[in-house]
Write an enzyme that holds these catalytic residues in place. Structure first.
Site, short mmCIF file in Angstrom:
data_model
loop_
_atom_site.label_atom_id
_atom_site.label_comp_id
_atom_site.label_asym_id
_atom_site.label_seq_id
_atom_site.Cartn_x
_atom_site.Cartn_y
_atom_site.Cartn_z
N GLU A 121 67.54 31.55 45.07
CA GLU A 121 66.40 32.36 44.66
C GLU A 121 65.24 32.22 45.64
O GLU A 121 65.06 31.16 46.25
CB GLU A 121 65.89 31.88 43.31
N CYS A 162 70.60 21.15 43.64
CA CYS A 162 69.78 19.98 44.02
C CYS A 162 70.44 18.74 43.46
O CYS A 162 71.05 18.77 42.39
CB CYS A 162 68.37 20.14 43.44
N CYS A 208 66.16 15.80 38.31
CA CYS A 208 64.96 15.64 37.48
C CYS A 208 65.22 16.28 36.11
O CYS A 208 65.77 17.39 36.04
CB CYS A 208 63.75 16.29 38.15
N GLU A 233 65.88 19.93 47.41
CA GLU A 233 64.95 18.89 47.86
C GLU A 233 64.82 19.04 49.38
O GLU A 233 65.73 18.67 50.14
CB GLU A 233 65.51 17.51 47.46
N SER A 257 57.43 20.37 49.83
CA SER A 257 57.25 19.61 48.59
C SER A 257 58.45 18.70 48.36
O SER A 257 59.59 19.12 48.47
CB SER A 257 57.13 20.60 47.43
N ASN A 262 57.37 24.56 32.36
CA ASN A 262 58.14 25.72 31.96
C ASN A 262 59.23 25.20 31.05
O ASN A 262 60.10 24.45 31.50
CB ASN A 262 58.80 26.34 33.20
N CYS A 272 61.45 28.09 39.27
CA CYS A 272 62.53 27.61 40.10
C CYS A 272 63.86 27.45 39.38
O CYS A 272 63.96 26.78 38.36
CB CYS A 272 62.03 26.29 40.68
N1 SAH Z 1 62.49 19.12 45.13
C1 SAH Z 1 61.15 19.45 45.51
C2 SAH Z 1 60.84 20.95 45.50
C3 SAH Z 1 61.41 21.77 44.38
S1 SAH Z 1 60.69 21.53 42.77
C4 SAH Z 1 60.16 18.72 44.66
O1 SAH Z 1 60.56 18.02 43.71
O2 SAH Z 1 58.97 18.77 44.94
C5 SAH Z 1 59.11 22.28 42.92
C6 SAH Z 1 58.12 21.87 41.84
O3 SAH Z 1 58.47 22.44 40.57
C7 SAH Z 1 58.02 20.37 41.64
O4 SAH Z 1 56.68 19.95 41.67
C8 SAH Z 1 58.60 20.16 40.26
O5 SAH Z 1 58.04 19.04 39.65
C9 SAH Z 1 58.25 21.47 39.57
N2 SAH Z 1 59.09 21.78 38.42
C10 SAH Z 1 60.41 21.63 38.29
N3 SAH Z 1 60.82 22.02 37.07
C11 SAH Z 1 59.72 22.44 36.40
C12 SAH Z 1 59.47 22.95 35.09
N4 SAH Z 1 60.45 23.11 34.20
N5 SAH Z 1 58.20 23.28 34.77
C13 SAH Z 1 57.21 23.13 35.65
N6 SAH Z 1 57.37 22.66 36.90
C14 SAH Z 1 58.61 22.30 37.27
#
Ligand code: SAH
Length: 374
Positions: free
Chosen positions: A93, A113, A117, A172, A203, A302, A345
Site C-alpha cells: 500500500e 513486517c 507490534c 520496518e 520511521s 486506529n 497502514c
Molecule cells: N515500522 C516502522 C514504520 C511503520 S509503522 C515504525 O514502527 O515506525 C508507522 C507508525 O504507525 C508507527 O509509529 C506505528 O506505531 C503506527 N501504528 C501502527 N499501527 C497503528 C494503529 N493501529 N494505530 C495508530 N498508529 C499505528
C-alpha cells in the site's frame, strides 16, 4: 524466469558500469536517469534521445515498471490510497496525504513486517520480503503520475508533485536499510528529484544498531521513532523489539543521533485508552522529552483486531496534549486522514496477502500479477 532488476534501483555509477559492459557510452546514464526521475516516463519508448538499440538492451536487462495498480481509493479529504501488486504477486500500500500545500507520501518498504507490534495491522500478515529500491521509488512515481493524470495543482498553480516522503507504510525501514538508503539518495540527488533531507522521514520501531548505521551512512533523511510507550514492561508487551533494545538503549541511540546530526528526532506516540493516554504516561513522556531535542507526534490508535486496545475519547486526548504542552514539550496530534478508505497502514493489503499466504500454505502458487484495469 527470474524477474529482472528494476532499472530505478541502480545508482548512477551502477548504470554507468552496465553501459560500459554493453559497449555504450557511460554519459547515457545521466540521460536515462533524467527520463526516469525528471520526465518520469512510463516506458522505455518515451526515451527519445536514447537509441532504439540501447532501449532494447535496457528492456531486456531491466524492468521499468514493477508495480501494477490493483486499485486506488480517494477519500473525501483528498487522501488517496493505492493497493499495488508486485511482480511476484504480493500486495503493498501507498498513501498520499495532501495538507497545507504539501503532498506527502507514506511509502511501504517491505511486504509485511517482522516486528510484530500488537496494535499494528501489517504485523498480522507476517513478513514476506524487502521491497527493492526501484519498487519504493515506483510507489512515489505512481503518485506523481496520478497527480498529473488528474490535473491536481499545487498552490503555485503548477501540476502538483510529491513534496514529502514518510517511510511509515508497511514494513520496518531500518530492516531494509540498504534499499531505503538508495531511495533517499536518489530522491535527494539534485539532478534527479532534488528533495531536501528534511522532507524525508524514516520511521523505526527502534532497531537500535541501525539508527547508528543511518548516521554512519549519512543517509539524507530525518528520523522518527515509534516510542509509543515510556514504560519498558508495557512497551515490551506490545512491541517485541523492546525486549532486545529497551527504552534506555533506544534513548542512548537517540542522544547519539542528535549529537552527531544536530537534527530533531520525532517520537511517534500512539494514544491508547487507559494505557498510553493517561496522566501518568504524560508525565513519563515529559521526563523523557523535556531534556532532549525531540518533537512528539501523537497518533490516535486506529482500532484493530485486539479487543483490549481502544482509541481514547477526544477529551482524554485533549487532557493528555494539554499536560505535555504545559511542560513545553512540542507535541502535535496527527489527525486521522482517509478513514473512509482505510488509509491506516496495512489495513487493505493485510487481507489480500493473508489470502495469498493461505493459498501458499495449501500448496498453491501465488496468484498471477496480471495487470488489472484501474
Ligand atoms: N515500522 C516502522 C514504520 C511503520 S509503522 C515504525 O514502527 O515506525 C508507522 C507508525 O504507525 C508507527 O509509529 C506505528 O506505531 C503506527 N501504528 C501502527 N499501527 C497503528 C494503529 N493501529 N494505530 C495508530 N498508529 C499505528
Amino acid at each position: 524466469m527470474e524477474w529482472p532488476l528494476n532499472i530505478k534501483t541502480l545508482t548512477t555509477d551502477e548504470l554507468k558500469a552496465w553501459l560500459r559492459d554493453v559497449d555504450e557510452k557511460p554519459f547515457r546514464a545521466d540521460q536515462i536517469q533524467k527520463w526516469l526521475f525528471c520526465q518520469q516516463v512510463r516506458s522505455y519508448d518515451e526515451m527519445v534521445n536514447i537509441s532504439p538499440a540501447l532501449r532494447e538492451k535496457m528492456a531486456k536487462q531491466f524492468s521499468l515498471r514493477a508495480l501494477t495498480e490493483d486499485q486506488h481509493m480517494v477519500s473525501v479529504d483528498g487522501t488517496v490510497k493505492w493497493l499495488f501488486t508486485t511482480h511476484d504477486g504480493y500486495h503493498i500500500e501507498t498513501v498520499m496525504i495532501p495538507a497545507n500545500g504539501r503532498f506527502s507520501v507514506c511509502v511501504s518498504t517491505q511486504v509485511g513486517c517482522a516486528m510484530n507490534c500488537a496494535f499494528c495491522r501489517t504485523a498480522k500478515m507476517g513478513f514476506f520480503r524487502n521491497l527493492e529500491a526501484g519498487e519504493i521509488l515506483e510507489e512515489i512515481l505512481n503518485v506523481n503520475w496520478y497527480l498529473k493524470d488528474n490535473n491536481i495543482f499545487n498552490e503555485e498553480g503548477e501540476i502538483a508533485q510529491v513534496t514529502n516522503i514518510i517511510f511509515m507504510g508497511m514494513g520496518e525501514p531500518l530492516n531494509n536499510l540498504e534499499n531505503v538508503h538508495r531511495v533517499c539518495c536518489t530522491l535527494h540527488n539534485q539532478k534527479l528529484f532534488n528533495m531536501g533531507a528534511k522532507r524525508m522521514t524514516v520511521s523505526t520501531s527502534g532497531v537500535v544498531p541501525r539508527i547508528k548505521e543511518l548516521v554512519d551512512r549519512n543517509t539524507p533523511c530525518c528520523l522518527a521513532i515509534s516510542l509509543n510507550s515510556t514504560n519498558n514492561e508495557y512497551r515490551s508487551s506490545v512491541m517485541p523489539v523492546n525486549n532486545i533494545w529497551p527504552i534506555e538503549k533506544l534513548l542512548e541511540a537517540v542522544d547519539d543521533y542528535i549529537r552527531r546530526t544536530d537534527n530533531y528526532v520525532t517520537f511517534e506516540f500512539v494514544l491508547i485508552q487507559n494505557i498510553t493516554c493517561t496522566p501518568k504516561a504524560a508525565k513519563e513522556l515529559i521526563r523523557i522529552c523535556a531534556p532532549r531535542r525531540v518533537k512528539v507526534n501523537a497518533i490516535i490508535l486506529n482500532d484493530g483486531d485486539d479487543p483490549n486496545l481502544h482509541a481514547p475519547t477526544p477529551d482524554e486526548v485533549d487532557t493528555f496534549l494539554a499536560a505535555v504542552r504545559a511542560a513545553q514539550v512540542q507535541i502535535t496530534i496527527r489527525t486521522a486522514r482517509g478513514r473512509d478508505i482505510l488509509a491506516a497502514c496495512g489495513q487493505l493489503a493485510y487481507k489480500k496477502n493473508k489470502d495469498n499466504q493461505e493459498a501458499f500454505e495449501r500448496g498453491h502458487s501465488l496468484p498471477d500479477a496480471t495487470p488489472m484495469s484501474n
